[in-house]
Each structure stands twice: as structure tokens, then as C-alpha cells.
Design a protein around this motif. Sequence first.
Motif, PDB file in Angstrom:
ATOM      1  N   LEU A  77       0.808  -1.218   0.000  1.00 31.68           N
ATOM      2  CA  LEU A  77       0.000   0.000   0.000  1.00 31.68           C
ATOM      3  C   LEU A  77       0.846   1.277   0.000  1.00 31.68           C
ATOM      4  O   LEU A  77       0.546   2.212  -0.753  1.00 31.68           O
ATOM      5  CB  LEU A  77      -0.964  -0.022   1.186  1.00 31.68           C
ATOM      6  N   PRO A  78       1.905   1.364   0.824  1.00 32.01           N
ATOM      7  CA  PRO A  78       2.756   2.571   0.735  1.00 32.01           C
ATOM      8  C   PRO A  78       3.377   2.775  -0.644  1.00 32.01           C
ATOM      9  O   PRO A  78       3.583   3.919  -1.058  1.00 32.01           O
ATOM     10  CB  PRO A  78       3.831   2.315   1.797  1.00 32.01           C
ATOM     11  N   LEU A  79       3.683   1.678  -1.354  1.00 33.72           N
ATOM     12  CA  LEU A  79       4.238   1.817  -2.705  1.00 33.72           C
ATOM     13  C   LEU A  79       3.253   2.476  -3.658  1.00 33.72           C
ATOM     14  O   LEU A  79       3.652   3.081  -4.654  1.00 33.72           O
ATOM     15  CB  LEU A  79       4.647   0.443  -3.247  1.00 33.72           C
ATOM     16  N   VAL A  80       1.959   2.357  -3.350  1.00 33.51           N
ATOM     17  CA  VAL A  80       0.930   2.975  -4.183  1.00 33.51           C
ATOM     18  C   VAL A  80       0.647   4.403  -3.729  1.00 33.51           C
ATOM     19  O   VAL A  80       0.579   5.339  -4.541  1.00 33.51           O
ATOM     20  CB  VAL A  80      -0.363   2.134  -4.144  1.00 33.51           C
ATOM     21  N   ILE A  81       0.480   4.595  -2.421  1.00 29.41           N
ATOM     22  CA  ILE A  81      -0.011   5.863  -1.886  1.00 29.41           C
ATOM     23  C   ILE A  81       1.063   6.935  -1.828  1.00 29.41           C
ATOM     24  O   ILE A  81       0.852   8.080  -2.261  1.00 29.41           O
ATOM     25  CB  ILE A  81      -0.606   5.639  -0.472  1.00 29.41           C
ATOM     26  N   ILE A  82       2.231   6.589  -1.297  1.00 28.51           N
ATOM     27  CA  ILE A  82       3.248   7.618  -1.009  1.00 28.51           C
ATOM     28  C   ILE A  82       3.777   8.290  -2.277  1.00 28.51           C
ATOM     29  O   ILE A  82       3.854   9.523  -2.347  1.00 28.51           O
ATOM     30  CB  ILE A  82       4.382   7.014  -0.165  1.00 28.51           C
ATOM     31  N   PRO A  83       4.146   7.534  -3.340  1.00 26.61           N
ATOM     32  CA  PRO A  83       4.573   8.241  -4.563  1.00 26.61           C
ATOM     33  C   PRO A  83       3.458   9.079  -5.186  1.00 26.61           C
ATOM     34  O   PRO A  83       3.725  10.119  -5.802  1.00 26.61           O
ATOM     35  CB  PRO A  83       4.999   7.101  -5.498  1.00 26.61           C
ATOM     36  N   CYS A  99      10.808  14.049  -5.458  1.00 21.40           N
ATOM     37  CA  CYS A  99       9.817  13.520  -4.520  1.00 21.40           C
ATOM     38  C   CYS A  99       9.492  12.065  -4.835  1.00 21.40           C
ATOM     39  O   CYS A  99       9.398  11.223  -3.920  1.00 21.40           O
ATOM     40  CB  CYS A  99       8.560  14.384  -4.559  1.00 21.40           C
ATOM     41  N   HIS A 100       9.322  11.754  -6.114  1.00 21.65           N
ATOM     42  CA  HIS A 100       9.006  10.377  -6.513  1.00 21.65           C
ATOM     43  C   HIS A 100      10.124   9.419  -6.120  1.00 21.65           C
ATOM     44  O   HIS A 100       9.871   8.327  -5.582  1.00 21.65           O
ATOM     45  CB  HIS A 100       8.766  10.311  -8.019  1.00 21.65           C
ATOM     46  N   ASN A 101      11.368   9.777  -6.382  1.00 18.50           N
ATOM     47  CA  ASN A 101      12.488   8.905  -6.037  1.00 18.50           C
ATOM     48  C   ASN A 101      12.573   8.670  -4.538  1.00 18.50           C
ATOM     49  O   ASN A 101      12.757   7.532  -4.067  1.00 18.50           O
ATOM     50  CB  ASN A 101      13.802   9.508  -6.549  1.00 18.50           C
ATOM     51  N   ASN A 102      12.438   9.755  -3.771  1.00 19.39           N
ATOM     52  CA  ASN A 102      12.485   9.610  -2.316  1.00 19.39           C
ATOM     53  C   ASN A 102      11.301   8.791  -1.800  1.00 19.39           C
ATOM     54  O   ASN A 102      11.452   7.980  -0.879  1.00 19.39           O
ATOM     55  CB  ASN A 102      12.481  10.985  -1.649  1.00 19.39           C
ATOM     56  N   ALA A 103      10.127   9.004  -2.397  1.00 17.34           N
ATOM     57  CA  ALA A 103       8.933   8.289  -1.957  1.00 17.34           C
ATOM     58  C   ALA A 103       9.084   6.784  -2.161  1.00 17.34           C
ATOM     59  O   ALA A 103       8.748   5.984  -1.273  1.00 17.34           O
ATOM     60  CB  ALA A 103       7.706   8.810  -2.707  1.00 17.34           C
ATOM     61  N   PHE A 104       9.592   6.374  -3.320  1.00 17.43           N
ATOM     62  CA  PHE A 104       9.804   4.948  -3.566  1.00 17.43           C
ATOM     63  C   PHE A 104      10.852   4.376  -2.611  1.00 17.43           C
ATOM     64  O   PHE A 104      10.726   3.240  -2.147  1.00 17.43           O
ATOM     65  CB  PHE A 104      10.233   4.707  -5.017  1.00 17.43           C
ATOM     66  N   SER A 105      11.876   5.157  -2.299  1.00 13.30           N
ATOM     67  CA  SER A 105      12.905   4.682  -1.373  1.00 13.30           C
ATOM     68  C   SER A 105      12.342   4.503   0.028  1.00 13.30           C
ATOM     69  O   SER A 105      12.580   3.482   0.685  1.00 13.30           O
ATOM     70  CB  SER A 105      14.071   5.677  -1.350  1.00 13.30           C
ATOM     71  N   TYR A 106      11.584   5.495   0.509  1.00 11.97           N
ATOM     72  CA  TYR A 106      10.975   5.391   1.838  1.00 11.97           C
ATOM     73  C   TYR A 106      10.007   4.207   1.899  1.00 11.97           C
ATOM     74  O   TYR A 106      10.005   3.439   2.871  1.00 11.97           O
ATOM     75  CB  TYR A 106      10.220   6.682   2.176  1.00 11.97           C
ATOM     76  N   ALA A 107       9.177   4.067   0.862  1.00 11.22           N
ATOM     77  CA  ALA A 107       8.191   2.983   0.850  1.00 11.22           C
ATOM     78  C   ALA A 107       8.873   1.619   0.779  1.00 11.22           C
ATOM     79  O   ALA A 107       8.418   0.651   1.409  1.00 11.22           O
ATOM     80  CB  ALA A 107       7.240   3.167  -0.329  1.00 11.22           C
ATOM     81  N   SER A 108       9.962   1.529   0.033  1.00 17.24           N
ATOM     82  CA  SER A 108      10.681   0.262  -0.085  1.00 17.24           C
ATOM     83  C   SER A 108      11.332  -0.116   1.241  1.00 17.24           C
ATOM     84  O   SER A 108      11.296  -1.281   1.665  1.00 17.24           O
ATOM     85  CB  SER A 108      11.756   0.365  -1.178  1.00 17.24           C
ATOM     86  N   PHE A 109      11.923   0.865   1.913  1.00 24.01           N
ATOM     87  CA  PHE A 109      12.527   0.613   3.218  1.00 24.01           C
ATOM     88  C   PHE A 109      11.455   0.203   4.226  1.00 24.01           C
ATOM     89  O   PHE A 109      11.641  -0.706   5.041  1.00 24.01           O
ATOM     90  CB  PHE A 109      13.270   1.867   3.684  1.00 24.01           C
ATOM     91  N   TYR A 315       5.906  12.585   6.764  1.00 20.91           N
ATOM     92  CA  TYR A 315       4.636  12.109   6.225  1.00 20.91           C
ATOM     93  C   TYR A 315       4.592  10.575   6.211  1.00 20.91           C
ATOM     94  O   TYR A 315       3.596   9.961   6.624  1.00 20.91           O
ATOM     95  CB  TYR A 315       4.437  12.665   4.816  1.00 20.91           C
ATOM     96  N   VAL A 316       5.676   9.964   5.763  1.00 18.03           N
ATOM     97  CA  VAL A 316       5.732   8.502   5.702  1.00 18.03           C
ATOM     98  C   VAL A 316       5.641   7.911   7.103  1.00 18.03           C
ATOM     99  O   VAL A 316       4.930   6.915   7.328  1.00 18.03           O
ATOM    100  CB  VAL A 316       7.026   8.044   4.997  1.00 18.03           C
ATOM    101  N   LEU A 317       6.339   8.500   8.065  1.00 20.15           N
ATOM    102  CA  LEU A 317       6.328   7.969   9.430  1.00 20.15           C
ATOM    103  C   LEU A 317       4.919   7.982  10.022  1.00 20.15           C
ATOM    104  O   LEU A 317       4.495   7.014  10.659  1.00 20.15           O
ATOM    105  CB  LEU A 317       7.270   8.782  10.320  1.00 20.15           C
ATOM    106  N   VAL A 318       4.188   9.077   9.814  1.00 19.36           N
ATOM    107  CA  VAL A 318       2.824   9.152  10.356  1.00 19.36           C
ATOM    108  C   VAL A 318       1.910   8.177   9.619  1.00 19.36           C
ATOM    109  O   VAL A 318       1.067   7.498  10.237  1.00 19.36           O
ATOM    110  CB  VAL A 318       2.274  10.586  10.271  1.00 19.36           C
ATOM    111  N   MET A 319       2.052   8.076   8.308  1.00 20.02           N
ATOM    112  CA  MET A 319       1.190   7.192   7.533  1.00 20.02           C
ATOM    113  C   MET A 319       1.416   5.719   7.879  1.00 20.02           C
ATOM    114  O   MET A 319       0.526   4.881   7.674  1.00 20.02           O
ATOM    115  CB  MET A 319       1.403   7.420   6.041  1.00 20.02           C
TER     116      MET A 319
END
Length: 370
Positions: A77-83, A99-109, A315-319
Amino acid sequence: MLPVVFLVFTPSLVFASFAKSVSLEDMISWWFMPVNVGLTFLIGGILGWILVKLLKPNLKVEGLIIAACSSGNMGNLPLVIIPAICDEKGGPFGARDVCHNNAFSYASFSMALGGIFIWTYTYQIMRSSSMRFKALEANKDLDPTAETLLPKEKENENTVSELPPSNYIGDTEYQIIVDQDQSSVSKKGKESYWHRMVEVLSELLTELMSPPALASFFGFLFGAVAWLRNLIIGDNAPLRVIQDSLQLLGNGTIPCITLLLGGNLTQGLKSSTVKPLTLICIIIARLFLLPVIGLFIVKAAANLGLLPVDPLFQYVLVMQYAMPPAMNISTMAQLFDVGNEECSVILLWTYGAAAIALTAWSTFLLWVLS
């Protein structure tokens, strides 16, 4: 479709995102994310335990309630929502490509960390609950007229034979038998403990050796080591074709994940014994109470200077606190053959409520972080 997503699409997306946008400094600055994921499981587990004590549900669904409250969907779900949040115009997360690159990295981690916690913490919750339920059912089958008490885990292995009358205690032959029984019980207890430890370590190793986890490791490696990074990243990289090919394969991840998620949730249309009050309490605890607690934790960490400056990281941490239950709970219910239909119903209604809750939390966080 599932093997292709698990073995090809997701690892390709994870590796391409990590290798391109993650450096050694980033890894060090992300130290709070493993702590945060652990807190989501711990606090969610406490909320689930409180619900179990208040609602007193059937033993069959006790483990499901605690697992649903503690284990969020940290992967797909984070891979879909965060980017997708990077596409918002005027958002606080900077340029769209970065933003997209960082979002995929955060979601992958997040996905890699979530998998480790799910197959250790949540696995033990589901396993313990299923063993207690099966022991209770076996007790009822053996003596349906007797008063059944809730058996403790492995109680049959820790029970010592009833002592005979006192005039036989001094008998040497009996003492030898008692000593042998106690020694046998002690050995069984130790063997059971080590057997459980081996099972947990085996599941953890299996999760760490899964294709997405391996892709995360190698993505970190290529992102952190400069000469490896220069082999595949950049216009003049000699092996740039590898990175481009992996990115093309990774583009199929999100559409396939969305289809699989919808297919899994249709199983929740079956009838079950889950009460509406139980479903409402799980939704409130998982999608509203837990994110409120998480918001205070993340804001406190940010005020203390423990987090990177990037607002997308916050944002990722709260989500992570606001995600609906992990789909792997359904896999565990099938593995232990306890509460399959009940698990499907819980997932269906929590994901239905999450469509509203995640939208509300995303809107609220965009306003807070702006």
C-alpha cells in the motif's frame, strides 16, 4: 500474477529506487524509521489487547484482533499511496521527480522493515492464539460434558503426574519414577523452547531472503558504494541498461498490486461470526486512535531534531500508523487453519474504511506539513 509481482516487479522497483536515490548518508539519517515501525506494532498490539479484554470475543478471533490492530500494511500500500502524493500541485514535498524517487525509497525501506516485524511479532501472536484455540477444541472433543478451562500454552508438556498418598512417598522406587518424570518434562520443555526459537529464526531468515528484501539490500549496497553506483546510474554509466530495464519492469508493480489487493478482499464477502461491534472497534483503533498517537510521536521526534529535514519523511512515518492491517495476516490464518473467514471479513471492512481514513489523514498531513 502473484509470483510475477513478488519475484520480478516488486524487486525491480525496489532496487531501481534504492540504487538511484539512496546514499550512505541517507541510510544513517533514516535510523528512526525502524524505531517507528517497531512502535506501530507495539502500540497497536497494546490497543488490540485492550479490545480483547473489553469485548471478550471468541478465542478463535482473539489473535486476529490483536494482529489486525498491530500489523499495518507496510509494503504494497505505501508503494501505491506515497509516490502518488508527489503529484499534488503546491505540495510541501519539493520537485516532482525528486519527490518520486524519495517516496519509492521510503516505501521500499518501510516494506522491508514491515516484513521483518510481521514474520516475527505478528507470526508469534497468530501462532500462540491458534494453538490455544486448537487445544480448547481438542479438550471439548475429548470430554464435551466436562467444564472446559482455557488451557495454557504447552500445559500438557508441563504437567507432573498427581502424587499418590503420603504413605507411599518414602518408597524408593516411586521416588525414582518421579525423578524420571520430572527430568523428562524438563527435557521436553527445553526441546519445545528451542524448537520455537528455530521456527522463528527460520521464518525471519526466509523473510530476509525474499526477493523484495534482497532487492532492498543490494539497492542499499549500490546506492552507498560510489563505484558500484557509477556502474549503473548516470548517462555515462557502462551498465545503464540494467537500471533502465529494472525501471521498466518496476512500472508494472503498482497496477498489479492494486488488482491483487482487490481480488484478496473479495473473500471477505463470505459469512463469519465476527460481530459488527468488533469490526467497528478494530477500525477505530487501527485507523484513528493509532495514527493520532503516531502523529504526536513523530512531531515530538521532529521537535527534538531526531528526524531529517525532509517533510516527506515525516509524512511517511505518520502514515505508517494509519495503514490498514497487513495482508499477510490472511496468509497466517490459512497457515494455522484458524479464522480464515473471520480474517477475510476483518480485512474487507478495514480496507473499506481505510479508503476514507487514508484520504482524510493525507489531507490533514499535507496541511500540517505545509
